[in-house]
Design an enzyme around this catalytic site. Structure first.
Site, mmCIF file in Angstrom:
data_model
loop_
_atom_site.group_PDB
_atom_site.id
_atom_site.type_symbol
_atom_site.label_atom_id
_atom_site.label_comp_id
_atom_site.label_asym_id
_atom_site.label_seq_id
_atom_site.Cartn_x
_atom_site.Cartn_y
_atom_site.Cartn_z
ATOM 1 N N PRO A 144 0.780 -1.245 0.000
ATOM 2 C CA PRO A 144 0.000 0.000 0.000
ATOM 3 C C PRO A 144 0.812 1.296 0.000
ATOM 4 O O PRO A 144 0.772 2.086 0.956
ATOM 5 C CB PRO A 144 -0.831 -0.139 1.281
ATOM 6 C CG PRO A 144 0.044 -0.926 2.203
ATOM 7 C CD PRO A 144 0.782 -1.894 1.325
ATOM 8 N N CYS A 145 1.516 1.540 -1.106
ATOM 9 C CA CYS A 145 2.290 2.778 -1.204
ATOM 10 C C CYS A 145 1.375 4.002 -1.269
ATOM 11 O O CYS A 145 1.829 5.133 -1.039
ATOM 12 C CB CYS A 145 3.235 2.739 -2.394
ATOM 13 S SG CYS A 145 2.445 2.438 -3.982
#
Length: 279
Positions: A243-244
């Site tokens: 989850p950048c």
């Protein structure tokens, strides 16, 4: 799974909301911008986000993002004190990352068989590619030909087959609401040791929470490496599951995103609405 046309309307609405946010646009104004009746738009948005457009605007505000950044330390202390049992802990509980061998990494996937296909998600069209071990590439794309070429170019020496694979469905399970836990999944990525460390750290960011680059650097024990952290995040090959999108600027601005800033805004707002509706 949502219709891709629904997401395009939602994306257009979010773009209008961002541009018109200083004037606090009304439901009628937002609906008009996407060429829907207010009633139809309200129902579509509520179905997608789980909250009203008015509530969603609060979740994508700079003030909301800043409050999440500032709450980071207290959340960390609370987690250690009571144990991490929140429903927001999806990614680190259900995902494991395995790096490709140095030989596979340096030789652009020589000896690997990769299976890929295209799918529709809450956030638009997605290409998912997997080896027999796990997902190696996952990216949002509006142009399927370009997405296919990008994959084949990166894994130039692998055998690539356009066909569905059971592991693809495991990846898609992460786009469910929080009351439907995703499948356990393994990621099989080409990465340096530093990249693996950063990406593994991203998995620890709870759904609905945000960190900045400096906070990630602190978490991996390299507080002076914020710039290198940013580079590693920009090269993340697995959209959403790693989850950048939960890493933002220290000003509270969401910042750029490899797959589009509007898509990042949609993800941040959707996840916040999911967490708050489950509180």
């Amino acid at each position: 799974m949502t219709d891709s046309r629904d997401y395009l309307r939602i994306q257009k609405a979010i773009e209008f909301i961002i541009l018109a946010r200083p004037s606090q646009p009304s439901l009628d104004e937002i609906a008009q911008a996407v060429h829907l009746s207010p009633h139809h738009f309200q129902r579509l948005f509520q179905k997608w986000a789980g909250v009203s457009p008015k509530k969603f605007i609060q979740f994508i505000s700079v003030e909301h993002a800043k409050s999440l950044l500032e709450s980071h330390k207290s959340l960390q202390e609370t987690s250690h004190a009571v144990g991490l049992s929140s429903t927001g802990r999806l990614h680190d509980l259900f995902v494991s990352i395995e790096g490709m061998t140095p030989g596979q990494y340096k030789s652009s996937g020589a000896g690997l068989r990769i299976y890929y296909d295209f799918y529709e998600t809450l956030f638009g069209s997605l290409i998912i590619a997997t080896t027999d071990i796990g997902i190696c590439h996952m990216a949002f794309h509006d142009d399927w030909d370009k997405a296919e070429q990008e994959l084949i170019t990166f894994f130039a020496n692998a055998e690539c087959f356009k066909q569905p694979h059971p592991i693809h469905q495991q990846g898609l399970s992460f786009f469910q609401s929080l009351d439907q836990p995703p499948s356990m999944i393994k990621l099989h990525v080409a990465a340096s040791p530093f990249q693996l460390k950063v990406w593994q750290c991203l998995l620890s960011i709870e759904t609905g929470q945000l960190l900045n680059y400096a906070q990630i650097a602190e978490r991996i024990g390299q507080p002076k490496a914020a710039r290198a952290v940013g580079t590693a995040i920009a090269n993340n090959p697995i959209a959403y599951i790693i989850p950048c999108h939960r890493v933002i600027r220290n000003t509270g601005e969401l910042g750029n995103y490899r797959w589009g800033s509007l898509r990042k805004t949609a993800m941040v707002g959707w996840e916040s609405s999911q967490v708050r509706s489950n509180d």
